[in-house]
Design an enzyme around this catalytic site. Structure first.
Site, PDB file in Angstrom:
ATOM      1  N   ASN A   8       0.800  -0.957  -0.273  1.00 29.61           N
ATOM      2  CA  ASN A   8       0.157  -0.056   0.210  1.00 29.61           C
ATOM      3  C   ASN A   8       0.923   0.908  -0.140  1.00 29.61           C
ATOM      4  O   ASN A   8       1.561   1.977   1.623  1.00 29.61           O
ATOM      5  CB  ASN A   8      -0.657   0.070   0.738  1.00 29.61           C
ATOM      6  CG  ASN A   8      -2.014   0.726   1.210  1.00 29.61           C
ATOM      7  OD1 ASN A   8      -1.772   2.058   0.446  1.00 29.61           O
ATOM      8  ND2 ASN A   8      -2.470   1.313   2.612  1.00 29.61           N
ATOM      9  N   ARG A  22      -2.801  -1.858  -3.547  1.00 30.03           N
ATOM     10  CA  ARG A  22      -3.764  -1.643  -3.142  1.00 30.03           C
ATOM     11  C   ARG A  22      -3.270   0.080  -4.209  1.00 30.03           C
ATOM     12  O   ARG A  22      -2.895   0.444  -4.261  1.00 30.03           O
ATOM     13  CB  ARG A  22      -3.867  -0.700  -2.150  1.00 30.03           C
ATOM     14  CG  ARG A  22      -4.809   0.589  -1.435  1.00 30.03           C
ATOM     15  CD  ARG A  22      -5.052   0.822  -0.250  1.00 30.03           C
ATOM     16  NE  ARG A  22      -6.237   1.757  -0.167  1.00 30.03           N
ATOM     17  CZ  ARG A  22      -6.911   2.622   0.310  1.00 30.03           C
ATOM     18  NH1 ARG A  22      -5.412   3.383   1.360  1.00 30.03           N
ATOM     19  NH2 ARG A  22      -7.580   3.465   0.492  1.00 30.03           N
ATOM     20  N   HIS A  79     -13.209   2.890  -0.559  1.00 28.70           N
ATOM     21  CA  HIS A  79     -13.296   1.904   0.153  1.00 28.70           C
ATOM     22  C   HIS A  79     -13.869   0.405   0.073  1.00 28.70           C
ATOM     23  O   HIS A  79     -14.249  -0.124   1.274  1.00 28.70           O
ATOM     24  CB  HIS A  79     -13.881   2.317   2.166  1.00 28.70           C
ATOM     25  CG  HIS A  79     -13.413   3.135   2.731  1.00 28.70           C
ATOM     26  ND1 HIS A  79     -13.699   4.767   3.681  1.00 28.70           N
ATOM     27  CD2 HIS A  79     -12.218   3.733   3.023  1.00 28.70           C
ATOM     28  CE1 HIS A  79     -13.147   5.481   4.514  1.00 28.70           C
ATOM     29  NE2 HIS A  79     -12.382   4.636   3.801  1.00 28.70           N
ATOM     30  N   ARG A  87     -12.355  16.207   7.510  1.00 30.71           N
ATOM     31  CA  ARG A  87     -12.740  16.027   6.220  1.00 30.71           C
ATOM     32  C   ARG A  87     -13.741  16.580   6.657  1.00 30.71           C
ATOM     33  O   ARG A  87     -14.852  15.900   7.534  1.00 30.71           O
ATOM     34  CB  ARG A  87     -12.541  15.051   4.766  1.00 30.71           C
ATOM     35  CG  ARG A  87     -11.566  14.447   4.916  1.00 30.71           C
ATOM     36  CD  ARG A  87     -11.516  13.267   4.142  1.00 30.71           C
ATOM     37  NE  ARG A  87     -10.264  12.948   3.516  1.00 30.71           N
ATOM     38  CZ  ARG A  87     -10.191  11.267   3.470  1.00 30.71           C
ATOM     39  NH1 ARG A  87     -11.057  10.578   2.980  1.00 30.71           N
ATOM     40  NH2 ARG A  87      -9.396  10.746   3.041  1.00 30.71           N
ATOM     41  N   GLU A 131      -8.052  -5.271   4.727  1.00 30.96           N
ATOM     42  CA  GLU A 131      -7.924  -4.903   3.224  1.00 30.96           C
ATOM     43  C   GLU A 131      -7.211  -5.661   2.864  1.00 30.96           C
ATOM     44  O   GLU A 131      -6.779  -5.899   1.731  1.00 30.96           O
ATOM     45  CB  GLU A 131      -8.216  -3.411   2.803  1.00 30.96           C
ATOM     46  CG  GLU A 131      -9.162  -2.661   3.419  1.00 30.96           C
ATOM     47  CD  GLU A 131      -9.389  -1.128   3.740  1.00 30.96           C
ATOM     48  OE1 GLU A 131      -8.655  -1.107   4.887  1.00 30.96           O
ATOM     49  OE2 GLU A 131      -9.388  -0.422   2.741  1.00 30.96           O
TER      50      GLU A 131
END
Ligand code: ADP
Length: 404
Positions: free
Chosen positions: A7, A91, A180, A241, A385
């Site tokens: 990743n 990823r 996601h 955010r 993940e």
């Protein structure tokens, strides 16, 4: 089959090394501060022992060289030579409209990813650096790209379009993509496995609540809507955010504060969300602690966070015509008892009834936290993940080998 999962971020590379099909994690670690002073690799072996290597890690290729070096080192490694690595899974954040599933990396895939850097300027370039770096170090190794967006390519057009001039969609691909996806796919599939049901006949809402956060509506096994949009800023309130906000407020602030697009992006991505409201932190643990000590803005930040998730659950239940399973995952979803309780409070009308005692004792492990007679099963399912990327990588390599 041994699979390395990478990743790659702008200045870091997280990695996990798996043995499949038994899904064993053999080693993991992170390279940090790439291209900066004080770069290092932190490696954790199967037995939990940690080792630190400091060095001049000037770019992603050197970072990957460090990772391959430690994995195959006599003292700290877990393989004798690099040939033991069957494949590498990456990823990749943005796969645009083209990539509806994970793909074996070839020139066409790389060209398309280069094109999509425009849509994900912060994420796709480092993902590509990882692919290029590995290719120049071990040209023969198969690489697989697993996209955050792919799971959401099943969204119907009326869910992914924005009501702006249609030409902007045609010219620039302005639409909702969602992110996601690997996590939503993993936890929904895992929940069906635990419940002994087929995802194909279920209405599932997954809440991935971490620093970044999104909700996904999964009907009959496919994503039909998700809260993140053209970028990961849309939807829920996140660590820093804003999530959903009136566009009019954005242009008003730009005028008043006399700021351009870059500063505006920083304002809504880095200084908003839980951090913006609380004024002290983007981290839910710190906010909860301050709220418990009476901090009013932290209490407000938590209420706003829970309320936004609740609204999405309601709207996705409406979009799917009901809900059978509600899943919590991500650092907050897996661990915060009070967040789960706050979100579910008042949703009894949908058939969501938490068992407070089980909820209170469930942290970071697979649990059904609803009452026995709750119509909707509410579950905590820790996301993984990296394992999902490893499983995809193995499947694609096997399919490719069968074809050859
Ligand atoms: P990322 O999106 O960076 O992968 P994580 O999924 O690790 O983030 O989630 C990080 C968030 O999870 C932080 O806000 C952190 O405070 C929160 N978190 C972790 N453990 C707990 C806990 N025990 N209680 C409440 N929040 C927690």
């Amino acid at each position: 089959m041994k699979i390395l999962v990478l990743n790659c971020g702008s200045s870091s590379i997280k990695y996990q090394f798996f043995s499949l099909p038994n899904n064993t994690l053999i080693a993991k670690g992170i390279v940090e501060k790439i291209g900066m002073k004080g770069s290092f690799l932190k490696h954790e072996k199967e037995d939990g022992q940690k080792v630190l290597f400091e060095g001049e890690i000037l770019d992603h290729k050197i970072g990957i060289e460090y990772i391959l070096g430690v994995l195959s080192s006599a003292k700290h490694g877990c393989i004798k030579n690099l040939e033991e690595i069957s494949a590498v899974g990456h990823r990749v954040v943005h796969g645009g409209e083209l990539f509806t599933e994970s793909k074996l990396v070839n020139e066409d895939v790389i060209d398309a990813l280069e094109k999509y850097t425009e849509l994900a300027p912060l994420h796709n370039p480092p993902n590509l650096k990882g692919i290029y770096g590995l290719r120049s170090l071990i040209p023969s190794i198969p690489q697989v790209a697993v996209f955050d967006t792919a799971f959401h390519t099943t969204m119907p057009k009326h869910a992914y379009m924005y009501a702006i001039p249609y030409q902007l969609y045609q010219k620039y691909g302005i639409r909702r993509y969602g992110f996601h996806g690997t996590s939503h796919r993993f936890v929904s599939a895992r929940a069906c496995e635990i419940l002994g049901t087929q995802c194909k006949s279920m209405k599932i809402i997954t809440c991935h609540l971490g620093n970044g956060a999104s909700v996904c509506a999964i009907k009959d096994g496919v994503s039909v809507d998700t809260s993140m949009g053209f970028t990961p800023i849309e939807g829920l309130i996140m660590g820093s955010r804003s999530g959903d906000i009136d566009m009019g407020a954005v242009t008003f602030i730009m005028d008043k504060e006399k700021i351009g697009t870059k500063s505006t992006s920083v304002l809504f991505n880095k200084h908003s969300g839980l951090l913006g409201i609380s004024g002290i932190s983007s981290d839910m643990r710190e906010i909860s602690e301050a709220a418990n000590n009476g901090d009013e803005r932290c209490k407000l930040a938590i209420k706003m966070f829970d309320y936004r998730v609740k609204k999405y659950i309601g709207s996705y239940a409406a979009a799917m015509g009901g809900i059978d399973v509600l899943i919590f995952t991500g650092g907050i979803g897996e661990n915060s008892v009070t967040t789960r309780a706050g979100i579910c409070e008042g949703l009894e009308f949908l058939g969501i009834e938490l068992d407070d005692q089980i909820n209170n004792s469930s942290r970071g492990k697979e649990t059904i936290i609803s009452k026995n007679d709750s119509r909707v099963k509410v579950m905590v399912v820790p996301t993984n993940e990296e394992l999902m990327i490893a499983i995809d990588t193995q499947r694609i390599i096997e399919e490719h080998n069968n074809l050859c």
